[in-house]
Enzyme design. Structure first.
Site, PDB file in Angstrom:
ATOM      1  N   GLU A 162       6.038   0.812   2.103  1.00  0.00           N
ATOM      2  CA  GLU A 162       4.739   0.461   2.715  1.00  0.00           C
ATOM      3  C   GLU A 162       4.153  -0.770   2.022  1.00  0.00           C
ATOM      4  O   GLU A 162       2.980  -0.800   1.658  1.00  0.00           O
ATOM      5  CB  GLU A 162       3.771   1.640   2.594  1.00  0.00           C
ATOM      6  CG  GLU A 162       4.320   2.935   3.168  1.00  0.00           C
ATOM      7  CD  GLU A 162       3.336   4.103   3.170  1.00  0.00           C
ATOM      8  OE1 GLU A 162       2.130   3.882   2.943  1.00  0.00           O
ATOM      9  OE2 GLU A 162       3.783   5.240   3.389  1.00  0.00           O
TER      10      GLU A 162
HETATM   11  C1  XIL Z   1      -2.611   4.664   6.646  1.00  0.00           C
HETATM   12  C2  XIL Z   1      -2.677   3.882   7.953  1.00  0.00           C
HETATM   13  O1  XIL Z   1      -2.200   2.580   7.714  1.00  0.00           O
HETATM   14  C3  XIL Z   1      -4.102   3.841   8.453  1.00  0.00           C
HETATM   15  O2  XIL Z   1      -4.150   3.243   9.746  1.00  0.00           O
HETATM   16  C4  XIL Z   1      -4.683   5.259   8.513  1.00  0.00           C
HETATM   17  O3  XIL Z   1      -6.051   5.190   8.874  1.00  0.00           O
HETATM   18  C5  XIL Z   1      -4.538   5.959   7.181  1.00  0.00           C
HETATM   19  O4  XIL Z   1      -3.180   5.948   6.783  1.00  0.00           O
HETATM   20  N1  XIL Z   1       0.065   6.087   2.546  1.00  0.00           N
HETATM   21  C6  XIL Z   1       0.783   6.466   3.660  1.00  0.00           C
HETATM   22  C7  XIL Z   1       0.417   5.907   4.979  1.00  0.00           C
HETATM   23  O5  XIL Z   1       1.786   7.182   3.523  1.00  0.00           O
HETATM   24  O6  XIL Z   1       0.671   6.800   6.020  1.00  0.00           O
HETATM   25  C8  XIL Z   1      -1.023   5.451   5.022  1.00  0.00           C
HETATM   26  O7  XIL Z   1      -1.255   4.818   6.269  1.00  0.00           O
HETATM   27  C9  XIL Z   1      -1.313   4.535   3.854  1.00  0.00           C
HETATM   28  C10 XIL Z   1      -1.098   5.230   2.548  1.00  0.00           C
END
Ligand code: XIL
Length: 371
Positions: free
Chosen positions: A261
């Site tokens: 991510e």
């Molecule tokens: C985030 C999304 O990007 C947002 O749109 C949502 O509001 C909240 O979640 N860790 C994770 C992701 O594993 O699923 C998260 O994504 C960010 C942090």
């Protein structure tokens, strides 16, 4: 006077050279092709991408990336809104998009304490929670068995000090919910790669916790293929050594390492908030939104340099790294415009609000061109 034959030969030679250089360019004209020998390059897709609403974004995704993760639509709150109701409309489209474009498809995520449907918070017995978890895994993973390449089976099970997060799952089922989830996932789709995914697990204390959690799974014979380090960092984080140590330690356990991510905030963070606990929120304040209108050149360069440093490290350990996924396609859609403070203008990705490549993009391309 040059005779016609020589002229023709020269023109031919020129066109061959031209063709060769064109070929070289097309080989390295996108992130996925530049890094094709190294690791997969992924992005997180939102609803607008899955529905192919913006043709420029759509072309960019197909050109640059060979792996996709759903940013939200497979989280239980959205895909499993009521006890006996699933909503597969967008997830089917997401998987079809990946299949038709020959992309590596990541499922995100099966067991997570955040973005849970409200009915789960009302569950009081351990047995009912276990039934929810198992039905959820069987139904969602089962539907895409053989199509989704890898799953984030459990997301964010640890606290910053490496102890187990006291989530609803831990509180009712103890840490064995992790083993049960992985065991079941391995049965439901034996071909899928199974990952444990978390943020800050490159930091020593939390990393130690992740290693202990995964060792326990491995010792009990449960299949786990890899670990996902989320990579929600900042242009100012000074964590290359932690990242390198983590790549080495996790891979020594026989795990693939993915950066699942990746994004780099360029905005100030006075509370020294680190990580990505999606439940943390702070108040709006103009001082905290300094680049509302545009990004200063120096910050653009700092972002490019930081991405470049990270990718140099990733390349050094490419044999241990399976995938680098960016958390979003472009700055406009990044979750970091709203987290941890709402309504800011952040610039954490490689493509700007007009979907044009930024200096950071060029810096990653030039790492490969100079080879
Ligand atoms: C985030 C999304 O990007 C947002 O749109 C949502 O509001 C909240 O979640 N860790 C994770 C992701 O594993 O699923 C998260 O994504 C960010 C942090």
């Amino acid at each position: 006077m040059m005779n016609t034959k020589i002229k023709t030969l020269l023109t031919l030679g020129a066109s061959i050279a031209c063709l060769q250089s064109l070929q070289a360019q097309t080989q390295v004209n996108s992130l996925k092709s530049a890094y094709q020998e190294d690791f997969l390059i992924g992005t997180a897709l939102g609803t607008e991408h899955i529905l192919e609403r913006n043709e420029k974004a759509n072309q960019l995704i197909k050109k640059e990336f060979n792996a996709i993760t759903p940013e939200n639509i497979m989280k239980s709150q959205l895909i499993h809104p009521e006890v006996n109701r699933y909503n597969f409309n967008l997830s089917d489209k997401f998987v079809d998009y990946g299949l038709k474009n020959q992309m590596y498809i990541v499922g995100h995520t099966l067991v997570w304490h955040s973005q849970l449907p409200s009915f789960v918070h009302k569950i009081s017995s351990a047995d009912s929670l276990r039934i929810f978890m198992k039905e959820h895994i069987k139904t969602v993973m089962g539907r895409y068995a053989g199509k989704i390449n890898s799953w984030d089976v459990v997301n964010e099970a640890l606290n910053e000090d490496g102890t187990y997060r006291k989530s609803i799952f831990f509180n009712k089922l103890g840490d064995s919910y992790i083993k049960e989830a992985f065991e079941l996932a391995a049965q439901v789709d034996p071909k899928a790669e199974l990952y444990y995914n978390d943020y800050n697990i490159e930091q020593p204390a939390k990393r130690k916790g992740a290693i202990a959690l995964i060792k326990k799974l491995q010792e009990s014979g449960v299949k786990i293929n890899g670990v996902g380090i989320q990579g929600h960092w900042s242009i100012n984080s000074n964590n290359l050594k932690d990242i390198e140590d983590s790549i080495l330690e996790f891979s020594q356990m026989g795990l693939k390492v993915a950066f699942t991510e990746l994004d780099l905030t360029v905005l100030p963070n006075p509370w020294d908030l680190r990580g990505a606990d999606v439940n943390q929120r702070f108040q709006e304040d103009p001082k905290m939104n300094p680049y509302k209108d545009s990004l200063p050149d120096s910050v653009q360069t700092a972002l490019a340099n930081r991405y470049s440093e990270l990718f140099k490290l990733f390349l050094k350990h490419k044999d241990k790294i399976s995938r680098i996924t960016f958390w979003g396609v472009d700055d406009r859609h990044s979750w970091l415009n709203g987290f941890p403070i709402p309504n800011r203008t952040n610039y954490p990705l490689l493509f700007d609000r007009a979907l044009e490549p930024k200096r950071a993009y060029q810096s990653l391309m030039s790492l490969k061109e100079s080879k």
